[in-house]
Design a protein around this motif. Structure first.
Motif, PDB file in Angstrom:
ATOM      1  N   THR A  66       0.841  -1.201   0.000  1.00 53.15           N
ATOM      2  CA  THR A  66       0.000   0.000   0.000  1.00 53.15           C
ATOM      3  C   THR A  66       0.874   1.248   0.000  1.00 53.15           C
ATOM      4  N   LEU A  67       0.569   2.149  -0.925  1.00 55.71           N
ATOM      5  CA  LEU A  67       1.274   3.427  -1.004  1.00 55.71           C
ATOM      6  C   LEU A  67       0.527   4.428  -0.133  1.00 55.71           C
ATOM      7  N   GLN A  68       1.235   5.066   0.780  1.00 55.01           N
ATOM      8  CA  GLN A  68       0.621   6.065   1.647  1.00 55.01           C
ATOM      9  C   GLN A  68       1.221   7.440   1.365  1.00 55.01           C
ATOM     10  N   ILE A  69       0.328   8.412   1.158  1.00 55.31           N
ATOM     11  CA  ILE A  69       0.721   9.811   1.070  1.00 55.31           C
ATOM     12  C   ILE A  69       0.165  10.451   2.339  1.00 55.31           C
ATOM     13  N   PHE A  70       1.033  11.010   3.153  1.00 55.95           N
ATOM     14  CA  PHE A  70       0.635  11.566   4.438  1.00 55.95           C
ATOM     15  C   PHE A  70      -0.034  12.930   4.279  1.00 55.95           C
ATOM     16  N   PRO A  71      -0.849  13.343   5.268  1.00 54.42           N
ATOM     17  CA  PRO A  71      -1.417  14.696   5.246  1.00 54.42           C
ATOM     18  C   PRO A  71      -0.288  15.721   5.231  1.00 54.42           C
ATOM     19  N   PHE A  72      -0.563  16.869   4.650  1.00 55.11           N
ATOM     20  CA  PHE A  72       0.469  17.907   4.554  1.00 55.11           C
ATOM     21  C   PHE A  72      -0.182  19.288   4.505  1.00 55.11           C
ATOM     22  N   PRO A  73       0.547  20.324   4.948  1.00 56.05           N
ATOM     23  CA  PRO A  73       0.010  21.678   4.828  1.00 56.05           C
ATOM     24  C   PRO A  73       0.108  22.137   3.366  1.00 56.05           C
ATOM     25  N   PRO A  74      -0.827  22.974   2.907  1.00 55.74           N
ATOM     26  CA  PRO A  74      -0.805  23.426   1.508  1.00 55.74           C
ATOM     27  C   PRO A  74       0.540  24.011   1.077  1.00 55.74           C
ATOM     28  N   SER A  75       1.264  24.610   1.997  1.00 53.45           N
ATOM     29  CA  SER A  75       2.568  25.209   1.646  1.00 53.45           C
ATOM     30  C   SER A  75       3.617  24.149   1.300  1.00 53.45           C
ATOM     31  N   SER A  76       3.351  22.878   1.664  1.00 52.01           N
ATOM     32  CA  SER A  76       4.300  21.794   1.369  1.00 52.01           C
ATOM     33  C   SER A  76       3.934  20.999   0.123  1.00 52.01           C
ATOM     34  N   PHE A  77       2.963  21.489  -0.660  1.00 54.46           N
ATOM     35  CA  PHE A  77       2.554  20.777  -1.881  1.00 54.46           C
ATOM     36  C   PHE A  77       3.753  20.587  -2.803  1.00 54.46           C
ATOM     37  N   ASN A  78       3.905  19.368  -3.329  1.00 54.71           N
ATOM     38  CA  ASN A  78       4.999  19.041  -4.243  1.00 54.71           C
ATOM     39  C   ASN A  78       4.412  18.217  -5.389  1.00 54.71           C
ATOM     40  N   ASN A  79       4.471  18.754  -6.617  1.00 56.56           N
ATOM     41  CA  ASN A  79       3.902  18.051  -7.784  1.00 56.56           C
ATOM     42  C   ASN A  79       4.414  16.630  -7.906  1.00 56.56           C
ATOM     43  N   LEU A  80       5.690  16.424  -7.677  1.00 51.77           N
ATOM     44  CA  LEU A  80       6.291  15.104  -7.850  1.00 51.77           C
ATOM     45  C   LEU A  80       5.616  14.056  -6.968  1.00 51.77           C
ATOM     46  N   ILE A  81       5.166  14.470  -5.788  1.00 50.35           N
ATOM     47  CA  ILE A  81       4.533  13.538  -4.857  1.00 50.35           C
ATOM     48  C   ILE A  81       3.012  13.670  -4.865  1.00 50.35           C
ATOM     49  N   HIS A  82       2.504  14.884  -4.820  1.00 49.71           N
ATOM     50  CA  HIS A  82       1.075  15.125  -4.578  1.00 49.71           C
ATOM     51  C   HIS A  82       0.213  15.277  -5.827  1.00 49.71           C
ATOM     52  N   ASP A  83       0.790  15.249  -7.005  1.00 52.59           N
ATOM     53  CA  ASP A  83       0.011  15.330  -8.246  1.00 52.59           C
ATOM     54  C   ASP A  83       0.812  14.648  -9.347  1.00 52.59           C
ATOM     55  N   ASN A  84       0.823  13.336  -9.320  1.00 49.60           N
ATOM     56  CA  ASN A  84       1.658  12.590 -10.256  1.00 49.60           C
ATOM     57  C   ASN A  84       0.979  11.268 -10.610  1.00 49.60           C
ATOM     58  N   THR A  85       1.533  10.620 -11.619  1.00 56.93           N
ATOM     59  CA  THR A  85       1.016   9.327 -12.063  1.00 56.93           C
ATOM     60  C   THR A  85       1.963   8.234 -11.603  1.00 56.93           C
ATOM     61  N   TYR A  86       1.401   7.229 -10.960  1.00 54.53           N
ATOM     62  CA  TYR A  86       2.149   6.115 -10.395  1.00 54.53           C
ATOM     63  C   TYR A  86       1.653   4.801 -11.006  1.00 54.53           C
ATOM     64  N   TYR A  87       2.427   3.750 -10.844  1.00 53.64           N
ATOM     65  CA  TYR A  87       1.959   2.397 -11.119  1.00 53.64           C
ATOM     66  C   TYR A  87       2.707   1.456 -10.192  1.00 53.64           C
ATOM     67  N   CYS A  88       2.165   0.263 -10.012  1.00 56.57           N
ATOM     68  CA  CYS A  88       2.864  -0.704  -9.173  1.00 56.57           C
ATOM     69  C   CYS A  88       3.123  -1.980  -9.970  1.00 56.57           C
ATOM     70  N   THR A  89       4.084  -2.745  -9.494  1.00 55.94           N
ATOM     71  CA  THR A  89       4.384  -4.045 -10.101  1.00 55.94           C
ATOM     72  C   THR A  89       4.295  -5.114  -9.015  1.00 55.94           C
ATOM     73  N   ALA A  90       3.986  -6.317  -9.454  1.00 54.95           N
ATOM     74  CA  ALA A  90       3.967  -7.484  -8.579  1.00 54.95           C
ATOM     75  C   ALA A  90       4.848  -8.536  -9.224  1.00 54.95           C
ATOM     76  N   GLU A  91       5.691  -9.160  -8.416  1.00 51.13           N
ATOM     77  CA  GLU A  91       6.631 -10.139  -8.959  1.00 51.13           C
ATOM     78  C   GLU A  91       6.741 -11.337  -8.023  1.00 51.13           C
ATOM     79  N   ASN A  92       6.764 -12.536  -8.629  1.00 54.78           N
ATOM     80  CA  ASN A  92       7.032 -13.782  -7.911  1.00 54.78           C
ATOM     81  C   ASN A  92       7.577 -14.775  -8.943  1.00 54.78           C
ATOM     82  N   PRO A  93       7.749 -16.051  -8.597  1.00 54.13           N
ATOM     83  CA  PRO A  93       8.321 -16.992  -9.573  1.00 54.13           C
ATOM     84  C   PRO A  93       7.524 -17.134 -10.875  1.00 54.13           C
TER      85      PRO A  93
END
Length: 157
Positions: A66-93
């Motif tokens: 689970t990806l968690q983005i913590f609460p933050f004050p508006p002055s700490s907004f960062n596009n890279l973290i708070h407005d971005n596109t992510y994806y996840c991968t799953a790997e096993n044998p």
């Protein structure tokens, strides 16, 4: 993916998640929509392919994926973290799978009250009237009309 030789599988649990909008005052938790047997290794990436890393108090990937983005004050907004596109991968044998892109963004929520109203319409008896739900533009992007009611009774089309 299923491999009989390895008795392993790799699959998506819920692949419909495409956008997560959250309030900066609450943060958000975004599960990786994949699983498998034996247990999978889950990783999150930016859409650019760069694996993300924990930023203490700002962003964290839990052991369960689970990806968690913590609460933050508006002055700490960062596009890279708070407005971005992510994806996840799953790997096993069995192999490796990649989720679809998930756009995660902190909404510009106002803590001011707002009113949703129905636009006034006139129609002659027996004719069709079209009603429109008026939502204030400041919250329009975050509100979805899910039903219509008349005198607390749901209307069905």
């Amino acid at each position: 993916v299923f491999s009989e030789e390895l008795h392993a599988s790799l699959y998506f649990v819920n692949a419909s998640l495409q956008e997560v909008v959250f309030a900066s005052t609450t943060g958000t938790l975004v599960p990786c929509p994949a699983a498998g047997i034996p247990p999978v290794t889950l990783r999150w990436y930016l859409a650019t392919g760069e694996e993300i890393y924990d930023v203490p108090g700002i962003r964290h990937v839990h052991p369960n994926g689970t990806l968690q983005i913590f609460p933050f004050p508006p002055s700490s907004f960062n596009n890279l973290i708070h407005d971005n596109t992510y994806y996840c991968t799953a790997e096993n044998p069995s192999g490796k799978i990649r989720s679809q892109d998930v756009h995660i963004k902190a909404g510009k929520f106002l803590r001011e009250p707002y009113t949703v109203r129905v636009e006034d319409q006139k129609a002659m008896r027996g004719n069709v009237a079209v009603f429109k739900c008026i939502i204030p533009s400041s919250v329009e992007a975050y509100i979805t009309v899910v039903s219509w009611e008349k005198d607390t009774v749901s209307l069905v089309s």
